[in-house]
Design an enzyme around this catalytic site. Structure first.
Site, PDB file in Angstrom:
ATOM      1  N   TYR A   7       0.833  -1.193   0.000  1.00  0.00           N
ATOM      2  CA  TYR A   7       0.000   0.000   0.000  1.00  0.00           C
ATOM      3  C   TYR A   7       0.874   1.251   0.000  1.00  0.00           C
ATOM      4  O   TYR A   7       0.617   2.219  -0.735  1.00  0.00           O
ATOM      5  CB  TYR A   7      -0.930   0.010   1.208  1.00  0.00           C
ATOM      6  CG  TYR A   7      -1.688   1.310   1.355  1.00  0.00           C
ATOM      7  CD1 TYR A   7      -2.807   1.579   0.573  1.00  0.00           C
ATOM      8  CD2 TYR A   7      -1.283   2.278   2.276  1.00  0.00           C
ATOM      9  CE1 TYR A   7      -3.491   2.783   0.694  1.00  0.00           C
ATOM     10  CE2 TYR A   7      -1.964   3.488   2.404  1.00  0.00           C
ATOM     11  CZ  TYR A   7      -3.065   3.727   1.616  1.00  0.00           C
ATOM     12  OH  TYR A   7      -3.732   4.914   1.733  1.00  0.00           O
TER      13      TYR A   7
ATOM     14  N   SER B  85      -3.589  12.360   8.282  1.00  0.00           N
ATOM     15  CA  SER B  85      -4.537  12.124   7.198  1.00  0.00           C
ATOM     16  C   SER B  85      -5.950  11.909   7.728  1.00  0.00           C
ATOM     17  O   SER B  85      -6.144  11.351   8.820  1.00  0.00           O
ATOM     18  CB  SER B  85      -4.108  10.881   6.404  1.00  0.00           C
ATOM     19  OG  SER B  85      -5.108  10.484   5.486  1.00  0.00           O
TER      20      SER B  85
ATOM     21  N   TYR C 184      -9.906  15.429   3.468  1.00  0.00           N
ATOM     22  CA  TYR C 184     -10.584  14.985   2.253  1.00  0.00           C
ATOM     23  C   TYR C 184     -12.012  15.507   2.320  1.00  0.00           C
ATOM     24  O   TYR C 184     -12.680  15.380   3.359  1.00  0.00           O
ATOM     25  CB  TYR C 184     -10.616  13.461   2.154  1.00  0.00           C
ATOM     26  CG  TYR C 184      -9.313  12.825   1.746  1.00  0.00           C
ATOM     27  CD1 TYR C 184      -8.611  13.285   0.638  1.00  0.00           C
ATOM     28  CD2 TYR C 184      -8.786  11.750   2.464  1.00  0.00           C
ATOM     29  CE1 TYR C 184      -7.418  12.697   0.268  1.00  0.00           C
ATOM     30  CE2 TYR C 184      -7.599  11.155   2.092  1.00  0.00           C
ATOM     31  CZ  TYR C 184      -6.916  11.633   0.984  1.00  0.00           C
ATOM     32  OH  TYR C 184      -5.735  11.050   0.614  1.00  0.00           O
TER      33      TYR C 184
ATOM     34  N   THR D   4      -6.785  18.423   0.432  1.00  0.00           N
ATOM     35  CA  THR D   4      -6.351  17.640  -0.723  1.00  0.00           C
ATOM     36  C   THR D   4      -7.328  17.828  -1.873  1.00  0.00           C
ATOM     37  O   THR D   4      -8.529  17.584  -1.724  1.00  0.00           O
ATOM     38  CB  THR D   4      -6.217  16.158  -0.361  1.00  0.00           C
ATOM     39  OG1 THR D   4      -5.109  16.004   0.544  1.00  0.00           O
ATOM     40  CG2 THR D   4      -5.959  15.306  -1.590  1.00  0.00           C
TER      41      THR D   4
ATOM     42  N   LYS E 214      -3.268  20.965  -1.334  1.00  0.00           N
ATOM     43  CA  LYS E 214      -2.355  19.907  -1.794  1.00  0.00           C
ATOM     44  C   LYS E 214      -2.889  19.249  -3.069  1.00  0.00           C
ATOM     45  O   LYS E 214      -4.079  18.975  -3.180  1.00  0.00           O
ATOM     46  CB  LYS E 214      -2.197  18.859  -0.695  1.00  0.00           C
ATOM     47  CG  LYS E 214      -1.269  17.695  -1.040  1.00  0.00           C
ATOM     48  CD  LYS E 214      -1.140  16.757   0.147  1.00  0.00           C
ATOM     49  CE  LYS E 214      -0.192  15.601  -0.139  1.00  0.00           C
ATOM     50  NZ  LYS E 214      -0.774  14.619  -1.073  1.00  0.00           N
TER      51      LYS E 214
ATOM     52  N   HIS F 181       0.120  13.228  -5.718  1.00  0.00           N
ATOM     53  CA  HIS F 181      -0.358  12.207  -4.781  1.00  0.00           C
ATOM     54  C   HIS F 181       0.584  10.996  -4.755  1.00  0.00           C
ATOM     55  O   HIS F 181       0.161   9.848  -4.659  1.00  0.00           O
ATOM     56  CB  HIS F 181      -1.776  11.764  -5.153  1.00  0.00           C
ATOM     57  CG  HIS F 181      -2.635  11.435  -3.957  1.00  0.00           C
ATOM     58  ND1 HIS F 181      -3.530  12.320  -3.421  1.00  0.00           N
ATOM     59  CD2 HIS F 181      -2.728  10.319  -3.186  1.00  0.00           C
ATOM     60  CE1 HIS F 181      -4.148  11.761  -2.386  1.00  0.00           C
ATOM     61  NE2 HIS F 181      -3.665  10.547  -2.223  1.00  0.00           N
TER      62      HIS F 181
END
Length: 381
Positions: A25, A107, A130, A156, A252, A276
């Protein structure tokens, strides 16, 4: 490996200690992974000017990022599932970053929650947002970040639609992992990782679980997450996010000069030149290739940072020389975390700091704030 000397040493250690589905990942890109590879390889095309007979004493890497003092121009990138590289991974990485004097960015898709990280740190960290379809949840996330005294919000912009990463699909990635025979075998081959994970109850997306509507168990969490990234996200959304947040705002995922100018128009404090980590649009340019074009496009209108492909202090120096005011590392700190836990994150930062300091000196500079394109011997961009 008693004393890792470079980030690749930490990567090899992490590969041996982290179950394959979670290492993959962190170590994957979209489709053919051409952009992922270019993020790294394009740095090698940039040549530096060696300078001699220059006073190299009293060097300093200290600077600021969005007005915040940092010991060197490096922040830890927001990375999803960090707590699956090592138990309580976000909490450990945040502590390491705080002790080192650099920003940590949590995150939205973290295993440890905003509150978890706040409970083990004493200084403000940054939070990456997000934008989901569920706007009430998004506003709640912003409010939770404010309550935790986060000092910057990183919005983001490049994940309206999830890019396809073949390794994750082949590994049937999930958090917590599905207990299939394949996954059980992978985890059984990493007993130290399993032991550490057994000592914590943080094994799912804790920023979401228990906070989003109708998410009460792991099955509903998976379904909610799969449908929540918002394809309608647009520049007009920045205004209400900025108003709700009320603090430093960083956007971002900027990889085009036109988008950079539009981001500057929003009144954000900084942008991050980023693709990303090569995990969204494959065949896009590398971040470092686009950095000087974006810096030239926005001038002094907005602070420009850069993320993607940094694996050494030399890479940091090259990004700074091409106009970045700060850089971000994702995979390097994840490799350190997977390899050695919190000490591994510190080791990754130490490696980058030493390489940055020595390379800056050999280019004839004593202060990182004095580094500019003058130290570039040959830029192919």
């Amino acid at each position: 490996m008693a004393n890792p000397l470079e980030i690749s040493d930490l990567k090899r250690l992490a590969k041996r200690r982290v179950p394959k589905l979670f290492f993959d990942y962190a170590d994957s890109g979209a489709y053919s992974e051409s952009t992922y590879r270019a993020n790294e390889s394009d740095f090698t095309r940039i040549k530096l000017r060696q300078r001699v007979m220059v006073d190299m004493t009293n060097r300093s890497l200290a600077t600021t990022m969005v007005g915040q003092p940092v010991s060197m121009p490096v922040a830890l990138s927001p990375t999803g599932l960090t707590g699956m590289q090592h138990a309580d991974g976000e909490m450990l990485a945040a502590q390491a970053a705080e002790e080192f004097g650099v920003p940590f960015t949590l995150s939205t898709m973290s295993i440890c929650s905003i509150e978890d990280v706040a409970s083990v740190t004493t200084k403000p960290f940054w939070f990456q947002l997000y934008v989901m379809r569920d706007r009430d949840f998004v506003m709640n996330l912003i409010d939770r970040a404010k309550a935790a005294n986060c000092s910057a919000l990183v919005l983001t912009a490049d994940l309206q639609i999830l890019g396809q990463r073949h390794k994750d699909l082949r590994n049937s990635l999930s958090a917590p992992p599905r207990l299939t025979p394949k996954h059980l075998f992978q985890m059984a081959m990493r007993p130290r990782w399993c032991w550490d994970m057994m000592q914590t109850n943080r094994r799912t997306f804790r920023n979401i679980h228990g906070h989003a509507k109708n998410v009460s168990d792991l099955a509903s969490l998976g379904a909610w997450t799969a449908e929540q990234f918002d394809p309608q996200l647009s520049w007009k959304d920045v205004a209400w996010i900025k108003e709700r947040w009320g603090g430093k705002l960083i956007i971002k995922g900027i990889l085009d000069p036109e988008d950079a100018r539009m981001a500057a128009d929003t009144g954000a404090d900084a942008i991050i030149v980023s693709n990303h980590g090569g995990r969204q649009l494959d065949s896009a340019h590398s971040s470092i290739a686009m950095l000087p074009r974006i810096v030239d496009a926005v001038g002094d209108r907005i602070e420009v940072h850069m993320d993607g492909g940094i694996r050494s202090g030399q890479d940091v120096l090259k990004a700074m020389a091409l106009g970045a005011k700060g850089t971000y590392i994702g995979r390097p700190f994840l490799y350190g975390l997977g390899a050695m836990g919190k000490p591994g994150v510190t080791k990754a930062l130490e490696i980058i700091r030493k390489e940055l300091d020595i390379t800056m000196a050999l280019c004839g500079k004593r202060l990182i704030t004095e580094v500019d394109r003058d130290i570039i011997a040959d830029s192919p961009f």
